[in-house]
Design an enzyme around this catalytic site. Structure first.
Site, PDB file in Angstrom:
ATOM      1  N   GLU A 167     -14.908 -28.444  -9.513  1.00 12.36           N
ATOM      2  CA  GLU A 167     -13.702 -29.048 -10.082  1.00 12.36           C
ATOM      3  C   GLU A 167     -13.909 -30.548 -10.294  1.00 12.36           C
ATOM      4  O   GLU A 167     -13.626 -31.081 -11.366  1.00 12.36           O
ATOM      5  CB  GLU A 167     -12.539 -28.808  -9.110  1.00 12.36           C
ATOM      6  CG  GLU A 167     -11.223 -29.387  -9.536  1.00 12.36           C
ATOM      7  CD  GLU A 167     -10.648 -28.687 -10.758  1.00 12.36           C
ATOM      8  OE1 GLU A 167     -10.272 -27.523 -10.638  1.00 12.36           O
ATOM      9  OE2 GLU A 167     -10.595 -29.309 -11.836  1.00 12.36           O
ATOM     10  N   SER A 220      -7.532 -26.835 -15.641  1.00 10.97           N
ATOM     11  CA  SER A 220      -8.301 -27.900 -15.023  1.00 10.97           C
ATOM     12  C   SER A 220      -9.074 -28.709 -16.033  1.00 10.97           C
ATOM     13  O   SER A 220      -9.309 -29.893 -15.835  1.00 10.97           O
ATOM     14  CB  SER A 220      -9.383 -27.269 -14.151  1.00 10.97           C
ATOM     15  OG  SER A 220      -9.000 -27.257 -12.862  1.00 10.97           O
ATOM     16  N   GLY A 261       7.065 -25.445 -32.538  1.00 13.88           N
ATOM     17  CA  GLY A 261       7.775 -26.363 -31.649  1.00 13.88           C
ATOM     18  C   GLY A 261       7.349 -26.134 -30.205  1.00 13.88           C
ATOM     19  O   GLY A 261       6.378 -25.416 -29.916  1.00 13.88           O
ATOM     20  N   ASP A 305       0.880 -28.703 -33.265  1.00 11.49           N
ATOM     21  CA  ASP A 305       1.732 -27.651 -32.713  1.00 11.49           C
ATOM     22  C   ASP A 305       0.933 -26.349 -32.655  1.00 11.49           C
ATOM     23  O   ASP A 305       0.363 -25.932 -33.657  1.00 11.49           O
ATOM     24  CB  ASP A 305       2.961 -27.492 -33.620  1.00 11.49           C
ATOM     25  CG  ASP A 305       4.000 -26.556 -33.039  1.00 11.49           C
ATOM     26  OD1 ASP A 305       3.837 -26.142 -31.875  1.00 11.49           O
ATOM     27  OD2 ASP A 305       4.970 -26.255 -33.764  1.00 11.49           O
ATOM     28  N   ASP A 326     -13.878 -32.567 -13.938  1.00  4.98           N
ATOM     29  CA  ASP A 326     -12.855 -33.564 -14.232  1.00  4.98           C
ATOM     30  C   ASP A 326     -13.485 -34.916 -14.545  1.00  4.98           C
ATOM     31  O   ASP A 326     -13.114 -35.590 -15.506  1.00  4.98           O
ATOM     32  CB  ASP A 326     -11.885 -33.693 -13.040  1.00  4.98           C
ATOM     33  CG  ASP A 326     -11.211 -32.363 -12.684  1.00  4.98           C
ATOM     34  OD1 ASP A 326     -11.324 -31.415 -13.477  1.00  4.98           O
ATOM     35  OD2 ASP A 326     -10.605 -32.280 -11.607  1.00  4.98           O
TER      36      ASP A 326
END
Ligand SMILES: *[C@@H]1O[C@H](CO)[C@@H](O)[C@H](O)[C@H]1NC(C)=O
Ligand SMILES: *[C@@H]1O[C@H](CO)[C@@H](O)[C@H](O)[C@H]1NC(C)=O
Ligand SMILES: *[C@@H]1O[C@H](CO)[C@@H](O)[C@H](O)[C@H]1NC(C)=O
Length: 607
Positions: free
Chosen positions: A307, A525, A587, A567, A311
């Site tokens: 992780e 993540s 939306g 969108d 990141d």
């Protein structure tokens, strides 16, 4: 010297109290206990193993009420509202502290109580605003103070152990002066959200409801490297989110941060290998490491976190040469009953946010890819943590969280749906919104897949059971309600709750380096640091023009920014808890929020 003097002074005070309150019995103002918080049942998956050892040390964290929090919230919304004259006039650390400080009546009441139990001021650790006070105490003392009994609990699935209780009490006179005390009833298991999607295509195909138009229909998408459909690199995100050619202008002023928990740290050699492949100009750069509460950084390649590597590599790779900070927050060592000094707080959010609130300079955008079902965090505690994020927002810091990898619940890989049962004593099926993504003062990031982008089946989304819908999203969310069947999933979620996620970004097939090798990994993540990277570049553009950073993003995103987001209007639903979940629609929707970033458009609107 000073400390010794204060200790002596406190001891003298205590002698005085000893006269006044013999034994804290029923005659004293602290003898009249009343339950402060009680769980209606032990949390699912946890069983008691034995009584907690009397000498086991715990760090009790006491939250005093913040009577002016509403004023702080008002400031937050004003400085974050692009149509308000105070937009961008963020508060200083001291101004925020003034707005969250407890009343002197609460301070006095809690001080008296602690003194009566023999604690001297020097033994107390206070937050700068004095709204939190922590003390290290043996279990036997905590039990006396809280009229409770601690046990050792074990989690079936993971084998994790904790020292906790299912209820605690406080003297009646203190109830108005204390919001929350932990660790008591909090059994949460803060999870990293990176999932290794070894077989992404089976569930991907199973849940699909919509096929996006071919990429040839959009000239910009058509020009994206075809390899990005198989593997997402920093360059793919730059192409997809339209930052190609943007050169950061204000790296001396700008900053981005990534949090790591559960003994996770990012490996520098892996980062170097990642940069060598994906961001060669950054290959000699590194990031600032900060350890919070004993957070690890051994750099042992075999203990680096998947992780943390994901990141750090994507957040810092996208924004190079913007300086990056990584916090490794400790606090969840395995509990060993024979080591009485083992701390076992398991309250990483509070540990981290308290640490950061104490700093004068905090990175302008912070991404966190951890979360857990909202109900596993006791409400009083969740509120306090969420209020802390509001404090950072008021100071001009954007806080982003992954929206979760379990769709509407923890359900797509849980056919028995045991994870979708309420723990309020009713044990009924309910969607499981992800905390802290549901906190209305953070920006929750959901996931997409493929190019052109469609929603991805695991993207966490839905509605909070703790927080009502904030005004900033009222129009967008009520527009979405008009698109769904009238009675949808009745009693499975709170239609008046805060809707999440707010936005989305790619969440599959990220090419990350770990233990020296490249891997494909996914999860929201990956989405959170990707979106945070774009926010950092927008901050760069603003700082380069002498403006303040964006700060708390949601008001500006729902008011104006949505026009600069792609969108996402279809794709997978996000199934869970025995349902097919929600659709992504035109939306806002509870799977991809307002959509994914288009940097050029956002820059025109927001800078
Ligand atoms: C990185 O450092 C090495 C060794 O000093 C140097 O040869 C190389 O040119 C540097 N690379 C970059 C992109 O700065
Ligand atoms: C809740 O109900 C499920 C079956 O629906 C059962 O397996 C589980 O043990 C129950 N949990 C509790 C805490 O009662
Ligand atoms: C999802 O969209 C499909 C196709 O438009 C529709 O039939 C279905 O009712 C929608 N389901 C929900 C839960 O909104």
């Amino acid at each position: 010297m000073l400390a010794a003097y204060r200790k002596l002074f406190s001891l003298l005070l205590l002698v005085g109290y000893a006269w006044a309150i013999p034994g804290l019995g029923n005659g004293s103002p602290f003898g009249d206990f009343e339950v402060k918080e009680a769980l209606s049942q032990p949390p699912a998956g946890w069983k008691t193993v034995s009584e907690a050892p009397a000498d086991h040390l715990i760090s009790l964290r006491i939250g005093l009420p913040q009577p002016n929090f509403e004023a702080l919230e008002q400031h937050l919304f004003e400085v974050s509202n692009p149509d308000h004259e105070r937009y961008g006039q963020h508060l200083s650390k001291e101004q925020v502290e003034e707005l969250v400080k407890p009343s002197s009546a609460s301070l006095d009441a809690v001080n008296e109580w602690l003194e009566a139990h023999g604690f001297a001021e020097v033994e107390l650790d206070r937050s700068p605003a004095k709204d939190w006070v922590s003390i290290k105490v043996p279990v036997k003392v905590a039990e006396k103070m809280l009229g409770t009994k601690y046990n050792i609990w074990k989690h079936d699935e993971s084998g994790d152990t904790l020292v906790r209780t299912t209820s605690y009490s406080l003297p009646k006179s203190l109830h108005a002066h204390i919001d929350v005390i932990q660790p008591t009833t909090m059994f949460s298991r803060f999870n990293p959200l990176a999932t290794t999607l070894h077989l992404p295509d089976a569930p991907l195909r199973a849940a699909i409801t919509y096929k996006a138009p071919s990429r040839a229909s959009d000239a910009r998408l058509a020009s994206i490297d075809p390899a990005c459909s198989a593997s997402i690199t920093v360059n793919c995100l730059k192409q997809l989110y339209n930052t190609v050619g943007y050169v950061p202008k204000a790296p001396k002023k700008n900053s981005i941060g990534v949090t790591g928990y559960l003994e996770q740290f990012a490996n520098e050699n892996d980062l170097k290998a990642f940069y060598a492949e994906q961001v060669p100009e950054a290959v000699n750069s590194t990031f600032k490491f900060i350890s919070v509460n004993g957070g690890e950084n051994s750099q042992d390649p075999f203990s680096a976190g998947f992780e943390a590597n994901l990141d750090v590599q994507f957040a810092f790779g996208l924004t190079y040469p913007t300086p990056g900070t990584f916090w490794s927050t400790g606090g969840r060592p395995p509990f060993k009953p024979d080591l009485i000094v083992t701390e076992n707080t398991n309250e990483p959010y509070a540990e981290w946010v308290d640490f950061v609130l104490k700093q004068k300079d905090v990175p302008y955008v912070i991404s966190t890819s951890y979360g857990e079902p909202e109900q596993s965090v006791p409400e009083a505690y969740a509120r306090r943590v969420c209020n802390s994020f509001a404090q950072l927002g008021a100071r001009g810091i954007s806080i982003l969280f992954s929206s979760g990898d379990g769709g509407v619940g923890d359900g797509w890989d849980d056919p028995t749906q045991t994870k979708c049962k309420t723990n309020d004593g009713r044990n009924v099926t309910r969607f499981m919104p992800t905390f802290p993504a549901t906190c209305p003062y953070v920006t929750a990031v959901g996931g997409t897949t493929d190019i052109p982008e469609i929603s991805v089946y695991f993207s966490g989304g839905g509605f909070s059971d703790y927080w009502p819908r904030p005004a900033y999203q009222a129009r967008h969310v009520s527009d979405w309600f008009k698109t769904i069947p009238k009675v949808l999933y009745k009693d499975l979620y709170n239609p008046a709750g805060r809707g999440f996620p707010d936005v989305a970004a790619q969440g599959t097939r990220f090419r990350v380096f770990w233990r020296g090798e490249g891997f494909g990994i996914g999860g929201t993540s990956a989405s959170a640091p990707a979106f945070a990277g774009i926010v950092a570049l927008l901050n760069d553009a603003r700082l380069g023009r002498g403006k303040r950073p964006l700060g708390f993003l949601n008001p500006v995103l729902y008011q104006k920014g949505y026009a600069g987001l792609n969108d996402i209007t279809g794709g997978h639903m996000n199934p869970g808890c025995g349902t097919t979940g929600f659709n992504s629609t035109e939306g806002w929707d509870p799977i991809t929020g307002l959509g994914t970033p288009d940097f050029v458009k956002l820059k025109a609107i927001l800078t």
